[in-house]
Design an enzyme around this catalytic site. Structure first.
Site, PDB file in Angstrom:
ATOM      1  N   LYS A   7       0.686  -1.101  -0.188  1.00 24.62           N
ATOM      2  CA  LYS A   7      -0.181   0.003   0.382  1.00 24.62           C
ATOM      3  C   LYS A   7       0.726   1.445   0.074  1.00 24.62           C
ATOM      4  O   LYS A   7       0.603   2.073   0.961  1.00 24.62           O
ATOM      5  CB  LYS A   7      -1.219  -0.137   0.901  1.00 24.62           C
ATOM      6  CG  LYS A   7      -1.948  -1.216   1.305  1.00 24.62           C
ATOM      7  CD  LYS A   7      -3.241  -0.472   1.795  1.00 24.62           C
ATOM      8  CE  LYS A   7      -4.353  -1.500   1.414  1.00 24.62           C
ATOM      9  NZ  LYS A   7      -3.928  -2.871   2.554  1.00 24.62           N
ATOM     10  N   ASP A  50       2.964   7.862  -1.447  1.00 25.75           N
ATOM     11  CA  ASP A  50       4.560   9.217  -1.120  1.00 25.75           C
ATOM     12  C   ASP A  50       4.858   9.361  -2.550  1.00 25.75           C
ATOM     13  O   ASP A  50       3.537   8.948  -3.750  1.00 25.75           O
ATOM     14  CB  ASP A  50       5.619   7.862  -0.636  1.00 25.75           C
ATOM     15  CG  ASP A  50       6.564   8.915   0.289  1.00 25.75           C
ATOM     16  OD1 ASP A  50       6.373  10.126  -0.431  1.00 25.75           O
ATOM     17  OD2 ASP A  50       6.686   8.304   1.032  1.00 25.75           O
TER      18      ASP A  50
HETATM   19  O1  C5P Z   1      -9.564  -9.694   7.750  1.00 23.10           O
HETATM   20  P1  C5P Z   1     -10.147  -9.321   6.723  1.00 23.10           P
HETATM   21  O2  C5P Z   1     -10.848 -10.618   5.619  1.00 23.10           O
HETATM   22  O3  C5P Z   1     -10.420  -8.328   7.084  1.00 23.10           O
HETATM   23  O4  C5P Z   1      -8.741  -8.637   5.722  1.00 23.10           O
HETATM   24  C1  C5P Z   1      -9.074  -8.302   4.911  1.00 23.10           C
HETATM   25  C2  C5P Z   1      -7.450  -7.839   3.734  1.00 23.10           C
HETATM   26  O5  C5P Z   1      -7.505  -7.576   3.189  1.00 23.10           O
HETATM   27  C3  C5P Z   1      -6.372  -6.878   5.192  1.00 23.10           C
HETATM   28  O6  C5P Z   1      -5.037  -7.540   5.059  1.00 23.10           O
HETATM   29  C4  C5P Z   1      -6.522  -5.980   4.634  1.00 23.10           C
HETATM   30  O7  C5P Z   1      -5.351  -5.449   4.910  1.00 23.10           O
HETATM   31  C5  C5P Z   1      -6.597  -5.340   3.041  1.00 23.10           C
HETATM   32  N1  C5P Z   1      -7.262  -4.720   2.220  1.00 23.10           N
HETATM   33  C6  C5P Z   1      -8.967  -4.818   2.558  1.00 23.10           C
HETATM   34  N2  C5P Z   1      -9.150  -3.265   2.062  1.00 23.10           N
HETATM   35  C7  C5P Z   1      -8.932  -2.609   0.765  1.00 23.10           C
HETATM   36  C8  C5P Z   1      -6.719  -2.944   0.461  1.00 23.10           C
HETATM   37  C9  C5P Z   1      -6.463  -4.139   1.463  1.00 23.10           C
HETATM   38  O8  C5P Z   1      -9.080  -4.653   3.743  1.00 23.10           O
HETATM   39  N3  C5P Z   1      -9.069  -1.892   0.955  1.00 23.10           N
END
Ligand code: C5P
Length: 223
Positions: free
Chosen positions: A63, A66
């Site tokens: 992510k 910057d």
């Molecule tokens: O545990 P969960 O299913 O909520 O995990 C979702 C994963 O997706 C996490 O690792 C989170 O950092 C990532 N993520 C997110 N939303 C975004 C981008 C990435 O939840 N927009």
């Protein structure tokens, strides 16, 4: 039949736990990739572990957000990991996205739109007066202009994103039990694929508790 594609979010600092997640999610019914986020990437042995992973689809969820020069340098700094996918926040701006895309080479560069933990109210709190859907659409257009390889959005916005972004769409915020955790814009796996998601990202609903049982519940839900 084509297999459903899922990135398992490997969110832990423990190598032991990550190995267990990988071992217990290997199966023949789904196409699985492994997403490593800030927690594991910043842990003491995380980076080394990823550098030694063989024959797995890998996703470095850095992510990056910057200035263009720093985005490019960061992408070059992780070249040795030979990641299949890597994320950058689209709100880094068009110039940063274009430069990052040039630097990413064989690694597919994914543009992250509005986090799935945010809703219209949370956007207002941080000073954005437009609605989530409007911003996601605008950001997907930018991802397209910068020729990014994929976009991350919630499964609720896939229909909108598809209109302007023609490559892979990856959706976190997936729930097939009642636990929302910190996610706001969620959908079930079935709904997400129906809307046209190419890949789902699923973490806690699979990795917390009994992983094999959770995965079985997911496969049952999808069939
Ligand atoms: O545990 P969960 O299913 O909520 O995990 C979702 C994963 O997706 C996490 O690792 C989170 O950092 C990532 N993520 C997110 N939303 C975004 C981008 C990435 O939840 N927009």
């Amino acid at each position: 039949m084509k297999k459903n594609k899922i990135f398992i979010a490997c969110d832990s600092t423990s190598i032991f736990k990550i190995k267990k997640i990988i071992r217990e999610t290997e199966n023949s019914k789904l196409k699985i990739g492994y997403k490593f986020g800030l927690e594991f990437l910043n842990s003491k042995y995380g980076r080394k572990f990823i550098s030694k992973l063989k024959n797995k689809i890998t996703f470095g969820d850095y992510k990056i957000s910057d200035i263009p020069n720093t985005c490019v340098s960061a992408i070059k700094a992780v070249k040795d990991l030979n990641l299949n996918y890597l994320t950058i926040h689209i709100n880094s701006g068009l110039e940063a996205l274009k430069s990052a895309k040039k630097a990413s080479g064989k690694t597919k560069l994914i543009g992250v739109t509005v986090l799935t933990s945010l809703d219209n109210k949370s956007l207002k709190e941080i000073g954005f007066n437009k609605k989530v859907k409007t911003i996601v659409l605008q950001q997907a257009k930018l991802a397209s202009r910068a020729k990014l390889d994929a976009v991350v959005c919630s499964a609720q916005e896939v229909n909108i994103v598809k209109k302007v972004f023609k490559k892979e769409i990856i959706t976190p915020g997936i729930r097939f039990n009642s636990k929302m955790n910190d996610q706001k814009r969620v959908l079930t796996p079935k709904q997400a694929y129906k809307n046209g998601s190419d890949w789902l990202v699923i973490g806690r609903p699979i990795t917390k508790g009994n992983i094999r049982n959770n995965l079985k519940n997911l496969i049952d839900h999808l069939s």
